[in-house]
Enzyme design. Structure first.
Site, PDB file in Angstrom:
ATOM      1  N   ASN A 375     -11.825 -21.297 -28.716  1.00  0.00           N
ATOM      2  CA  ASN A 375     -12.751 -22.076 -29.889  1.00  0.00           C
ATOM      3  C   ASN A 375     -14.347 -22.272 -29.377  1.00  0.00           C
ATOM      4  O   ASN A 375     -14.244 -22.722 -28.176  1.00  0.00           O
ATOM      5  CB  ASN A 375     -11.962 -23.341 -30.221  1.00  0.00           C
ATOM      6  N   GLU A 439     -13.858 -26.031 -37.452  1.00  0.00           N
ATOM      7  CA  GLU A 439     -14.376 -27.378 -37.559  1.00  0.00           C
ATOM      8  C   GLU A 439     -15.652 -27.508 -38.549  1.00  0.00           C
ATOM      9  O   GLU A 439     -16.649 -28.089 -38.027  1.00  0.00           O
ATOM     10  CB  GLU A 439     -14.948 -27.704 -36.200  1.00  0.00           C
TER      11      GLU A 439
END
Length: 679
Positions: A375, A439
């Site tokens: 990520n 996110e």
């Protein structure tokens, strides 16, 4: 297991859970205009003008007393003197005042006592349950001087059962005497969540699951109801990180993580685990050697660090088994300014790439059916995207089980473009990996000099169209994207309130009162962007009895203002931060390192840093850039390979110089002719 079967596991599980749940009924919308936002209810106010401390006490043996030496308003403030430790300061018990599940705003004015050197202060709460203390920061380190008052304002929602609760002011370092004044604790009367608008998860049911990053605060009251209604995936924002789960070696804390995972399982919500390996929020002990000293890159330390990593992953991942179907195994490992693209974290310095190989291998052994992700942020920037692609390709070629790439997508209303985001998605398709938006939030600010008391209506509309366009793109790539997560449930709790500067942002789908924003309609039904949404009747919260009792005061509403009026600040935020460090010095010569951080929301494409020496120093040799010097003024430009500095990214260079007499540090820097912060 084949990747294709793992790709379908999360949506299939959600479909099974949904089949057992009652169907929501969508009620047609009316054109009723939104109600005027409620005024805050003030439950504690401390002015000290009666000459008493009004319930404030010392945290230790310092002295707190009402004083007429200075006051923010009225005649008195509370003076705090005799501090001998930085954590000492004024505190007030709020156990009988704050109620679980209500979000409060805390505000206090602070200044240092006359003659004290400048410093930093912060506002926090201490809570205890069964004798175990926890400390929650409400407002982070804030510059303060003896020359004027500084306001600390933040919000807090009590999500735990406690037997002690108090707020306090402390300093980041030092023991300067200080004053506080005009403390206020308030809350907004709660509105029920809207049940006559479509659920976000229903609107996206044919595309991918929609998730929200949450903490314990989102498991109670209306927050929990909002979460259950609109989202079918959660990401624990902090409670699964290393500092939260294993602050001391071998001693694990799972109370908060268990609560979040348990809530999700009970409500048929999928869980993304975040995160197992990161260069931040990792306790210091992890990188200490067997003797307790900071590790150096030796074979023994490498073996010790990798063994700690394996033990941590086996404990954390093993605890939750199939309850967590996706793990962010590694977070933010790319630094596009490095030739090899790899962040020089302590993990990398000591183990090279073996920390990644170990983390993914162990996670696969412990959770064989979970999708394992790497990520990172700014993956829409070509330099970063390409370095991440190269790393994932290398790891997968070695047999390292990297199943997916997570694109954080912390963006703003201007950046990035849809085409840049599409290029990001297309880049990883040939690798055969899953992709997730992990996110996402869209900040309303265009630069760090802006600050709005309430979100301007035009910014909220622009934000809504950005959500519309990006989610339309995600839908087109639904065969590649297996989940989209927004980084927060509502605007009352967002990390962007304190990053990159302190100000109120509004980056999410629901507002401070948990009501749908235009951004919500940008995803659910773009034809309704700008149309009024029915607003439920406010249900006043019963105010607890306090001493002294304070009547509610009228204050500005939190409804969007019709025009983007900017609130001036004493010192405008700056788009860059420079750290200047003398790493070695000898008679007549020295070596220095300079790091420039992009604190703005947009990439810097080509940079020039300037400063002036104060003592006649001169630069004789410089690396990782180009240099010229005219008199005291030094001009450094980027090298061919480090000219792009992404938001929150950095560029560094070093140099050798000469000096005589005094070698003081420069006091100001400009990046592309714009002033930067120091330190």
């Amino acid at each position: 297991m084949h990747l294709t079967s793992r790709r379908s596991a999360l949506p299939a599980a959600l479909a099974t859970l949904a089949a057992t749940a009652a169907l929501a009924v969508v009620v047609p919308l009316t054109a009723t205009p939104p109600a005027h936002a409620a005024d805050p209810v003030v439950v504690v106010q401390s002015t000290f003008d009666d000459g008493t401390a009004q319930g404030w006490t010392a945290r230790a043996d310092e002295t707190v007393a009402a004083s007429t030496a200075t006051a923010h308003s009225g005649t008195h403030s509370l003076a705090v003197t005799g501090r001998t430790r930085s954590w000492e300061g004024p505190t007030r018990n709020l156990l009988e005042t704050m109620t679980k599940g209500t979000r409060y705003t805390l505000s206090v004015w602070v200044r240092l006592a006359a003659g004290q050197p400048s410093g930093q202060v912060r506002l926090s709460l201490e809570r205890r349950t069964a004798g175990t203390a926890a400390y929650d920061q409400v407002v982070g380190n804030t510059a303060v001087t003896a020359d004027g008052w500084v306001n600390l304002t933040g919000s807090y929602l009590l999500a735990h059962d406690v037997d002690y609760l108090a707020t306090y002011v402390e300093s980041a370092s030092g023991t300067a005497s200080l004053h506080i004044d005009d403390f206020q604790l308030s809350y907004l009367p709660t509105k029920p969540i809207q049940t006559d608008i479509p659920a976000v998860k229903s609107a996206l049911a044919d595309a991918f699951p929609i998730g929200a990053a949450i903490g314990p605060q989102q498991l109670v009251g209306n927050h929990a109801e909002l979460l259950k209604r609109h989202f079918n995936s959660i990401t624990p924002g902090n409670v699964l990180k290393w500092d939260a789960t294993e602050p001391t070696e071998g001693q694990f804390r799972f109370t908060d993580a268990d609560a979040l995972v348990g809530f999700a399982v009970a409500n048929g919500i999928a869980v993304r685990g975040h995160t197992l390996v990161w260069h931040q929020q990792t306790p210091t002990w992890v990188f200490n050697d067997a003797a307790g000293n900071p590790m150096t890159a030796t074979p023994e330390n490498k073996a010790l660090l990798l063994s700690r990593l394996e033990a941590h992953i086996r404990a954390v991942v093993g605890r939750y088994g199939t309850k967590i179907g996706v793990w962010d195994v590694a977070n933010e490992v790319i630094d596009e300014n490095q030739a090899d693209g790899l962040r020089r974290s302590r993990w990398f310095e000591i183990t090279g790439l073996d920390y990644l190989r170990t983390a993914f291998r162990v996670a696969r052994e412990v959770a064989p059916t979970a999708a394992l992700y790497i990520n990172d942020y700014n993956t829409n920037v070509p330099a970063k995207r390409d370095k991440l692609h190269a790393l994932v390709a290398q790891l997968r070629s070695e047999g390292v089980p990297v199943d997916g790439v997570g694109h954080q997508m912390h963006v703003n209303i201007d950046w990035p473009s849809v085409s840049e985001t599409e290029a990001m998605l297309q880049k990883f398709i040939p690798l055969g990996v899953e992709q997730q938006i992990t996110e996402m939030d869209i900040g309303i600010y265009r630069n760090n000099s802006e600050s709005f008391p309430t979100p301007p209506a035009d910014r909220l509309l622009t934000q809504a169209y950005r959500y519309r366009d990006l989610f339309a793109l995600y839908r087109r790539y639904a065969s590649e994207i297996t989940s989209v997560t927004v980084w927060g449930l509502a605007d009352d709790d967002t990390w962007l309130d304190s990053f990159p500067v302190t100000r109120k942002d509004a980056p999410l789908l629901f507002d401070l009162e948990l009501q749908a924003k235009p951004a919500y309609w940008g995803i659910v039904d773009p034809s309704r962007i700008g149309a009024p949404t029915p607003t439920p009747t406010v249900s006043p919260t019963v105010s607890p009895t306090v001493s002294p009792t304070v009547s509610p005061t009228a204050s500005p509403t939190v409804s969007p203002s019709p025009s983007p009026s900017v609130t001036p600040t004493e010192e405008a935020p700056k788009p860059c931060r420079v750290t200047y460090t003398v790493t070695n010095q000898w008679t007549g010569g020295f070596q220095a390192e300079v790091k420039v951080v992009n604190t703005s929301y947009t990439p810097v494409n080509g940079w020039t840093l300037r400063w002036a020496f104060r003592d006649g120093q001169s630069v004789s040799q410089l690396w990782n850039g180009t240099v010229s010097q005219t008199g005291a003024t030094v001009t450094v430009g980027n090298a061919s390979w480090n000219g792009i500095v992404t938001p929150n990214g950095s560029a560094s260079f070093g140099f050798l110089g000469s000096w005589t007499g005094t070698n003081s540090r420069p006091t100001s820097f400009t990046l592309n002719n714009v002033p930067c912060w120091l330190g």
